[in-house]
Design an enzyme around this catalytic site. Sequence first.
Site, mmCIF file in Angstrom:
data_model
loop_
_atom_site.group_PDB
_atom_site.id
_atom_site.type_symbol
_atom_site.label_atom_id
_atom_site.label_comp_id
_atom_site.label_asym_id
_atom_site.label_seq_id
_atom_site.Cartn_x
_atom_site.Cartn_y
_atom_site.Cartn_z
ATOM 1 N N CYS A 1 -4.784 -2.508 -2.024
ATOM 2 C CA CYS A 1 -4.735 -3.919 -2.412
ATOM 3 C C CYS A 1 -4.103 -4.761 -1.292
ATOM 4 O O CYS A 1 -4.670 -4.850 -0.213
ATOM 5 C CB CYS A 1 -4.028 -4.102 -3.754
ATOM 6 S SG CYS A 1 -4.342 -5.732 -4.500
ATOM 7 N N HIS B 1 -7.467 -1.185 -6.838
ATOM 8 C CA HIS B 1 -6.300 -0.340 -7.085
ATOM 9 C C HIS B 1 -6.763 1.070 -7.426
ATOM 10 O O HIS B 1 -7.174 1.344 -8.550
ATOM 11 C CB HIS B 1 -5.465 -0.911 -8.240
ATOM 12 C CG HIS B 1 -4.644 -2.098 -7.863
ATOM 13 N ND1 HIS B 1 -3.370 -1.980 -7.348
ATOM 14 C CD2 HIS B 1 -4.915 -3.419 -7.920
ATOM 15 C CE1 HIS B 1 -2.877 -3.188 -7.107
ATOM 16 N NE2 HIS B 1 -3.797 -4.082 -7.437
ATOM 17 N N GLU C 1 -4.981 3.605 -7.938
ATOM 18 C CA GLU C 1 -4.097 4.206 -8.934
ATOM 19 C C GLU C 1 -4.423 3.737 -10.350
ATOM 20 O O GLU C 1 -3.939 4.321 -11.326
ATOM 21 C CB GLU C 1 -2.630 3.909 -8.595
ATOM 22 C CG GLU C 1 -2.133 2.517 -8.915
ATOM 23 C CD GLU C 1 -2.579 1.445 -7.930
ATOM 24 O OE1 GLU C 1 -2.185 0.282 -8.107
ATOM 25 O OE2 GLU C 1 -3.326 1.780 -6.972
#
Length: 225
Positions: free
Chosen positions: A92, A201, A203
């Site tokens: 990001c 993102h 994650e």
Amino acid sequence: MRVVVIDYDGGNLASAAQAVRRAAQQAGLKATVDISRDPEHVASADRLILPGQGAFGDCMKGLEKTGLRPILEGVTAERALGGKGTPFLGICVGMQLMAESGTEHGQHKGLGWVKGHVKRMDGVEAAGLRLPHIGWNNLYFNQRHHAHPLLDGLEDGWHGYFVHSYALMGAEAAQCLASADYGLPIPAIVAEGCRAGTQFHVEKSQDVGLRFLGNFLRWKPGMHS
């Protein structure tokens, strides 16, 4: 393998570290994952990850305040010598910092690792789309890079999770592995030498994010032209 998630007051550190641990386990890799701003830990790591939340300028100031910028530039700079530098992943805003500059809350210089400038996606609002861009979006691979090891096992059109109002503009096709579409093309995955970044993102991107992180942990940049 020692993976360091870089602590520079950029946010989202714990969730990024946990995702890397899960990806390593899923890929059958033995890895220790630490969150650190210790220069020795960063300099000696086998993989480096720079997450990011917040404004470009604040994140760059945080990186410079820790004194880690020259270390990052040094350990990843050997890419011209066969890709022997430490593999790096920016997530990001961490990816945005790789650009030449950013215009969020003023004009700020970036790391200059990839071509282009991070600017607000003003044009999307004229198309009736909202900012920030929040949610799942398709990832479209640049066909010249479809065999890149970072994309191994991923399929064109799969989804990543995005949260941003600024994006890399003027990116070079040679450095852009994948893009998304949100009223305009958004570079979603970039790579140059041993340095890579994702606007989405990883994650938060479930199986797609874990697969990508597993690829990053296995990545040997010198093996790919």
